[in-house]
Design a protein around this motif. Structure first.
Motif, PDB file in Angstrom:
ATOM      1  N   ALA A 132       0.832  -1.206   0.000  1.00 43.08           N
ATOM      2  CA  ALA A 132       0.000   0.000   0.000  1.00 43.08           C
ATOM      3  C   ALA A 132       0.863   1.251   0.000  1.00 43.08           C
ATOM      4  O   ALA A 132       0.530   2.257  -0.653  1.00 43.08           O
ATOM      5  CB  ALA A 132      -0.926  -0.016   1.216  1.00 43.08           C
ATOM      6  N   ASP A 133       1.989   1.208   0.705  1.00 49.48           N
ATOM      7  CA  ASP A 133       2.898   2.360   0.724  1.00 49.48           C
ATOM      8  C   ASP A 133       3.497   2.597  -0.667  1.00 49.48           C
ATOM      9  O   ASP A 133       3.640   3.742  -1.103  1.00 49.48           O
ATOM     10  CB  ASP A 133       4.012   2.130   1.743  1.00 49.48           C
ATOM     11  N   ASP A 134       3.855   1.509  -1.368  1.00 51.24           N
ATOM     12  CA  ASP A 134       4.382   1.653  -2.729  1.00 51.24           C
ATOM     13  C   ASP A 134       3.354   2.325  -3.637  1.00 51.24           C
ATOM     14  O   ASP A 134       3.684   3.254  -4.393  1.00 51.24           O
ATOM     15  CB  ASP A 134       4.764   0.287  -3.302  1.00 51.24           C
ATOM     16  N   ARG A 135       2.118   1.866  -3.587  1.00 50.18           N
ATOM     17  CA  ARG A 135       1.085   2.435  -4.451  1.00 50.18           C
ATOM     18  C   ARG A 135       0.792   3.885  -4.089  1.00 50.18           C
ATOM     19  O   ARG A 135       0.529   4.721  -4.967  1.00 50.18           O
ATOM     20  CB  ARG A 135      -0.185   1.586  -4.359  1.00 50.18           C
ATOM     21  N   GLU A 136       0.846   4.214  -2.801  1.00 51.93           N
ATOM     22  CA  GLU A 136       0.607   5.595  -2.379  1.00 51.93           C
ATOM     23  C   GLU A 136       1.702   6.520  -2.906  1.00 51.93           C
ATOM     24  O   GLU A 136       1.430   7.638  -3.370  1.00 51.93           O
ATOM     25  CB  GLU A 136       0.539   5.664  -0.856  1.00 51.93           C
ATOM     26  N   ARG A 137       2.949   6.059  -2.847  1.00 52.22           N
ATOM     27  CA  ARG A 137       4.051   6.874  -3.354  1.00 52.22           C
ATOM     28  C   ARG A 137       3.963   7.036  -4.872  1.00 52.22           C
ATOM     29  O   ARG A 137       4.261   8.118  -5.407  1.00 52.22           O
ATOM     30  CB  ARG A 137       5.384   6.250  -2.956  1.00 52.22           C
ATOM     31  N   MET A 138       3.569   5.973  -5.581  1.00 52.99           N
ATOM     32  CA  MET A 138       3.399   6.084  -7.020  1.00 52.99           C
ATOM     33  C   MET A 138       2.324   7.108  -7.357  1.00 52.99           C
ATOM     34  O   MET A 138       2.483   7.927  -8.281  1.00 52.99           O
ATOM     35  CB  MET A 138       3.043   4.722  -7.612  1.00 52.99           C
ATOM     36  N   ALA A 139       1.218   7.088  -6.639  1.00 49.29           N
ATOM     37  CA  ALA A 139       0.141   8.050  -6.877  1.00 49.29           C
ATOM     38  C   ALA A 139       0.595   9.473  -6.569  1.00 49.29           C
ATOM     39  O   ALA A 139       0.218  10.430  -7.266  1.00 49.29           O
ATOM     40  CB  ALA A 139      -1.074   7.682  -6.034  1.00 49.29           C
ATOM     41  N   MET A 140       1.423   9.613  -5.540  1.00 45.90           N
ATOM     42  CA  MET A 140       1.934  10.939  -5.186  1.00 45.90           C
ATOM     43  C   MET A 140       2.799  11.501  -6.316  1.00 45.90           C
ATOM     44  O   MET A 140       2.682  12.671  -6.691  1.00 45.90           O
ATOM     45  CB  MET A 140       2.748  10.854  -3.895  1.00 45.90           C
ATOM     46  N   LEU A 141       3.667  10.641  -6.887  1.00 38.38           N
ATOM     47  CA  LEU A 141       4.506  11.080  -7.992  1.00 38.38           C
ATOM     48  C   LEU A 141       3.671  11.423  -9.229  1.00 38.38           C
ATOM     49  O   LEU A 141       3.930  12.407  -9.913  1.00 38.38           O
ATOM     50  CB  LEU A 141       5.522   9.991  -8.351  1.00 38.38           C
ATOM     51  N   GLU A 142       2.679  10.597  -9.504  1.00 37.76           N
ATOM     52  CA  GLU A 142       1.852  10.813 -10.679  1.00 37.76           C
ATOM     53  C   GLU A 142       1.079  12.120 -10.585  1.00 37.76           C
ATOM     54  O   GLU A 142       0.865  12.803 -11.599  1.00 37.76           O
ATOM     55  CB  GLU A 142       0.891   9.645 -10.874  1.00 37.76           C
ATOM     56  N   GLY A 143       0.664  12.492  -9.387  1.00 35.32           N
ATOM     57  CA  GLY A 143      -0.107  13.722  -9.217  1.00 35.32           C
ATOM     58  C   GLY A 143       0.738  14.974  -9.165  1.00 35.32           C
ATOM     59  O   GLY A 143       0.207  16.084  -9.283  1.00 35.32           O
ATOM     60  N   ALA A 144       2.054  14.828  -8.992  1.00 38.52           N
ATOM     61  CA  ALA A 144       2.913  16.015  -8.910  1.00 38.52           C
ATOM     62  C   ALA A 144       3.108  16.615 -10.300  1.00 38.52           C
ATOM     63  O   ALA A 144       3.320  15.899 -11.277  1.00 38.52           O
ATOM     64  CB  ALA A 144       4.271  15.627  -8.316  1.00 38.52           C
TER      65      ALA A 144
END
Length: 578
Positions: free
Chosen positions: A420-432
């Protein structure tokens, strides 16, 4: 006029001398006959050129020199000349077809992976002729073939039909005719699976092109079981070329199965395991920390930027280019609708519905905003230099953040799905939002546009770079997971058909084969009975990570008498590439 005649007289003398030298070279060549070999034409040409060079330099004899001291590791000389062997007419060839999908059973023959060797046989080692200072190094295992599965008519009924034949090779050299780079090992017993020696190097050490991130970090190719498929041995001719493989040969060895022949259409898999993410993070961090060259604004561009005629072009040229493109798009749309022209409202609605047109208009608005904020060349230069410094600082911050993420991935979790932490970080990068900065360089010059010096926008997205590295790592690791029954379930099922279609394709329609005519890259097969038979052909193979030279192929030939006697150490290995 006298110089005109002197020139042609001198040219005639040179032509006559050259023909005499070529005649003398041909006479020397005829005095030293050698057996025919399907891949020896280029070496014979090279020797002819060498002989001509020696004749041309007979007036430039060097002073006598003292003999050199013997080298600690002398290069092996050519084998002694032998009597011609019996010629054999071959009726079949055997194609090594990778199993797709793989049968989860103990393979009889396979490419890559680990060899099975009897205890009495050591792992082959050899000296790379281009790196002799390193001494003997372990060779990489390439293939193992169950000779009992070979059809009886192969090689004209010569060769073993029992035991196992293995090939070991060092691919980090283009001198594959050197016997320090390869070994063919045949044994009656199968033996047990053998791990490579601890001092074995990576598959691709970066000396030549063709390596990928996967081959520059691995020492063992993926283990792919193969079926030995019997095919006919017929030579095809087209112009001056000849080869045995029919067009679209995959449809014959994989009948009824989908095939994707465009090697650039690699299925873009998501990061299906933490091992994929780990590899992608490492590659992205390396790119972010890669030193960036300085490109200072030249005095010529600085002067042109400040000229009165250049400054207005910064906005007028892009605006006119956008207007011309919009006019063309609107005319094409009006023709498609069958009307003479679109109304103003229809034009606005149509342009607003086209993402490319909307993006181009937004780019022009951004440029106008920049020039409004930087009304002079000096202000624009200062803005671009400050933006570059901010971009470099941003790269370092992103690399630090990614490295902290990388350190969270434990080795024991590489075969597990993303957390879940990996997916959250990926989403954070995608939204930046991407980092934006400007550089000043030469632009324009399209069609009737004038050349000018002005700003160009560059966007840098950390998510885009990480996503690209994830696709590459997933493509490489997907083969490993696919061939492992214990990890295959981690591959997204919806992507498997596309992956299998891509894996079935042959690079340049060239298969792995044994016996019969060879599929030459630079040479052509010779029709008719042969004194030297094709023991093994290994082609460039993207799924296997095989890349020989510049996407070429490797050919092992053996004389008929050596094949009959089982003298595989007398075989010849040749590399042909582009």
């Amino acid at each position: 006029m006298i110089w005109y005649y002197l020139f042609f007289a001198a040219l005639a003398v040179l032509v006559i001398r050259q023909r005499q030298r070529m005649k003398r070279a041909d006479q020397q060549k005829q005095q030293q006959p050698e057996p025919d070999s399907p891949a020896s034409a280029r070496r014979r040409d090279l020797r002819t050129i060498t002989a001509m060079t020696a004749l041309e330099s007979d007036l430039l004899q060097p002073e006598p020199q003292a003999p050199r001291a013997a080298s600690a590791q002398p290069r092996p000389g050519p084998p002694p000349r032998r009597e011609p062997a019996a010629r054999v007419e071959e009726s079949i060839s055997v194609v090594l077809r990778r199993q797709i999908p793989p049968r989860d059973e103990a393979p009889r023959s396979w490419l890559g992976g680990l060899p099975m060797l009897p205890d009495g046989i050591e792992w082959p080692r050899g000296v790379n002729p281009e790196k002799r200072g390193e001494g003997e190094v372990p060779l990489h295992f390439i293939a193992q073939i169950a000779c009992a599965d070979l059809p009886p008519e192969l090689w004209g009924e010569l060769g073993p039909r029992a035991g196992w034949l293995r090939l070991f090779l060092n691919g980090n050299s283009c001198d594959n005719e050197d016997r320090g780079l390869w070994r063919l090992v045949h044994s009656a017993e199968l033996g047990s699976e053998r791990q490579p020696p601890a001092d074995i190097g990576v598959i691709h050490d970066g000396m030549y092109t063709g390596g990928a991130a996967w081959t520059q970090s691995k020492s063992v190719y993926p283990r792919w079981p193969v079926d030995l498929v019997k095919v006919g041995n017929t030579l095809r001719h087209e112009g001056q070329r000849s080869w045995p493989t029919p067009d679209e040969f995959e449809t014959e060895i994989y009948p009824g199965q989908p095939i994707e022949r465009d090697r650039h259409k690699v299925p873009k898999l998501p990061p299906f395991a933490r091992g994929v993410l780990q590899t992608a993070l490492r590659e992205t961090i390396a790119l972010m920390r890669l030193p960036v060259r300085e490109y200072p604004l030249s005095d010529v561009n600085r002067t042109q930027l400040a000229s009165p005629t250049n400054w207005p072009l910064i906005l007028t040229v892009p605006a006119e280019r956008l207007a011309r493109a919009n006019t063309r798009w609107l005319a094409e749309e009006a023709e498609r609708r069958g009307v003479e022209a679109l109304s103003d409202a229809e034009q606005q609605a149509y342009l607003a519905s086209q993402p490319n047109r909307v993006r181009a208009a937004a780019e022009l608005d951004t440029l106008r905003t920049l020039i409004g904020e930087c009304p002079s060349p000096e202000a624009l230069i200062a803005r671009c230099e400050a933006g570059r410094a901010e971009w470099l600082a941003w790269r370092g911050e992103v690399a630090d953040w990614l490295e902290e993420w990388l350190n969270r991935i434990a080795a024991a979790t590489l075969d597990q799905p993303l957390t879940a932490d990996d997916r959250e970080r990926m989403a954070m990068l995608e939204g930046a939002p991407p980092h934006v900065y400007w550089v000043i360089d030469r632009q324009g010059g399209y069609s009737d546009e004038p050349n000018y010096v002005g700003p160009r926008k560059i966007e840098s997205s950390a998510f885009a770079q990480l996503a690209e590295q994830c696709h590459r790592a997933a493509s490489d690791l997907a083969v490993e997971f696919y061939l492992d029954p214990q990890r295959r379930h981690l591959l997204p099922a919806e992507y498997l058909p596309a992956c299998e279609a891509w894996w079935r394709a042959l690079y340049n329609n060239r298969p792995h084969r044994m016996g019969g005519y060879h599929d030459g890259v630079q040479s052509d097969a010779i029709e008719g009975p042969q004194e030297k038979l094709l023991l093994l052909q290994l082609a460039t193979d993207d799924p296997m990570q095989f890349c020989w030279g510049d996407c070429g192929a490797i050919y092992a030939f053996i004389r008929t008498d050596d094949l009959k006697a089982g003298r595989f150490d007398a075989a010849e290995l040749h590399l042909e590439c582009h």
